[in-house]
Design an enzyme around this catalytic site. Structure first.
Site, short mmCIF file in Angstrom:
data_model
loop_
_atom_site.label_atom_id
_atom_site.label_comp_id
_atom_site.label_asym_id
_atom_site.label_seq_id
_atom_site.Cartn_x
_atom_site.Cartn_y
_atom_site.Cartn_z
N ASN A 11 34.89 44.31 50.09
CA ASN A 11 35.85 43.31 50.55
C ASN A 11 36.85 44.05 51.44
OD1 ASN A 11 37.84 41.42 50.91
ND2 ASN A 11 38.42 41.26 48.75
N LYS A 13 39.20 42.88 53.22
CA LYS A 13 40.53 42.26 53.24
C LYS A 13 41.07 42.20 54.68
CE LYS A 13 41.07 43.71 48.51
NZ LYS A 13 41.92 44.14 47.41
N HIS A 106 39.56 34.96 45.12
CA HIS A 106 40.07 36.33 44.94
C HIS A 106 41.51 36.27 44.45
CE1 HIS A 106 41.53 40.35 45.86
NE2 HIS A 106 40.27 40.72 45.75
N GLU A 108 44.09 37.80 45.23
CA GLU A 108 45.12 37.78 46.28
C GLU A 108 45.26 36.38 46.86
OE1 GLU A 108 43.53 41.09 48.47
OE2 GLU A 108 44.11 42.41 46.82
N GLU A 179 37.73 40.81 38.09
CA GLU A 179 38.65 41.77 38.69
C GLU A 179 40.02 41.65 38.03
OE1 GLU A 179 37.34 42.82 42.92
OE2 GLU A 179 38.39 40.93 43.07
N GLY A 185 43.60 47.77 43.68
CA GLY A 185 44.40 48.54 44.62
C GLY A 185 45.44 49.42 43.95
N SER A 224 39.67 49.12 41.82
CA SER A 224 39.71 50.57 41.98
C SER A 224 38.38 51.26 41.67
CB SER A 224 40.85 51.17 41.13
OG SER A 224 42.10 50.64 41.53
P1 PGA Z 1 40.20 47.71 45.17
O1 PGA Z 1 40.07 46.14 45.46
O2 PGA Z 1 38.81 48.25 45.06
O3 PGA Z 1 40.93 48.26 46.38
O4 PGA Z 1 40.97 47.88 43.90
C1 PGA Z 1 39.12 45.37 44.77
C2 PGA Z 1 39.17 43.94 45.24
O5 PGA Z 1 40.26 43.39 45.44
O6 PGA Z 1 38.11 43.30 45.40
#
Ligand code: PGA
Length: 269
Positions: A11, A13, A106, A108, A179, A185, A224
């Site tokens: 992803n 983003k 997601h 976010e 997640e 992140g 992560s």
């Molecule tokens: P990350 O993000 O691997 O940077 O923690 C995962 C995601 O939001 O899908």
């Protein structure tokens, strides 16, 4: 025992202008075959894909299926088919751009853009109605985990987000991604046991609601994930791949995770 597909999905983003998107996609395409070659005995099929921004889909598309094995994903999809919905992108538009699947719900989107379970449910329903694969994301906040409410939070998100999905639609076009918000992140990964326990709870819910069709769905972990922790997570069991943010932005680290998926034996239990 089912033989669920392992998905290694990136992803991107709000990252990568067209030149960087093309470079990353080209790198993944060039290294994919080698990364997945000679899988360990009993390894399920491993499939790879990534989600550029809408505007970078065209830059990445030449390096995805059918030219390479990589799937092209969108980061979201509209709940409506078409019409007066400023800023939205519908399924037909995604398909025209060569998109194979869309990430939906997601954390976010849920946290910053107001995507509720009801809206996510409409997006899932619209995607499936027009035969687009969805990667449905669920995950609890740190607060919910600290209160011991992580499982109920996630199962509620899951059931409400799948509310419009009929049993006949619960098939390979539905992929679930767990997640935990506190692991995205942050560099803080869920322990393999925490991830496995939640995946089991999700699978139990899917099996109870949809029978074998629910049981067979791939459940990915996200938060992560890096080349250094991928094998340990997959070894825990019941983890059918990853949704990867930061480590998917470079072909090298993304391919290293794909290679780990092909080289890690899965527990049989
Ligand atoms: P990350 O993000 O691997 O940077 O923690 C995962 C995601 O939001 O899908």
């Amino acid at each position: 025992m089912t033989n669920r597909i392992t998905w290694i999905l990136g992803n991107w983003k709000q990252n990568h202008l067209n030149a960087d998107a093309a470079e990353c996609a080209e790198g993944v395409g060039a290294g994919l075959e080698a990364a997945l070659a000679n899988p360990v005995a009993g390894c399920p099929e491993v499939r790879v894909g990534y989600a550029p921004t809408y505007l970078a889909l065209a830059a990445a598309a030449p390096f995805t299926r059918p030219a390479t094995g990589a799937w092209l994903l969108a980061q979201d999809v509209a709940a409506q088919e078409s019409g007066a919905f400023t800023g939205e992108i519908g399924v037909a538009m995604l398909k025209e751009a060569g998109v194979d699947a869309a990430i939906v719900g997601h954390s976010e989107r849920r946290a910053y853009f107001g995507d509720t379970n009801a809206l996510v449910a409409s997006k899932v329903a619209n995607a499936l109605a027009h035969d687009l694969t969805v990667v449905l994301c669920v995950g609890e906040s740190l607060e919910a985990r600290d209160k011991g409410e992580h499982e109920t939070t996630v199962i509620t998100q899951l059931s409400e987000s799948l509310a419009q999905v009929a049993s006949s639609e619960m098939d390979a076009r539905v992929i679930i991604a767990y997640e935990p918000v506190w692991a995205i992140g942050t560099g803080r990964t869920a322990s393999p046991q925490q991830a496995r326990d939640m995946h089991r709870a999700i699978r139990t819910h899917l099996r109870e609601t949809y029978g074998d069709a629910g049981n067979d769905r791939s459940i990915l972990y996200g938060g992560s994930v890096k080349p250094g922790n991928a094998a340990e997570l997959l070894s825990a069991g019941d983890i059918d791949g990853f949704l990867i943010g930061g480590a998917s932005l470079k072909a090298e680290s993304f391919l290293a995770i794909a290679a780990a998926a092909a080289q890690t034996a899965r527990p049989t239990a």
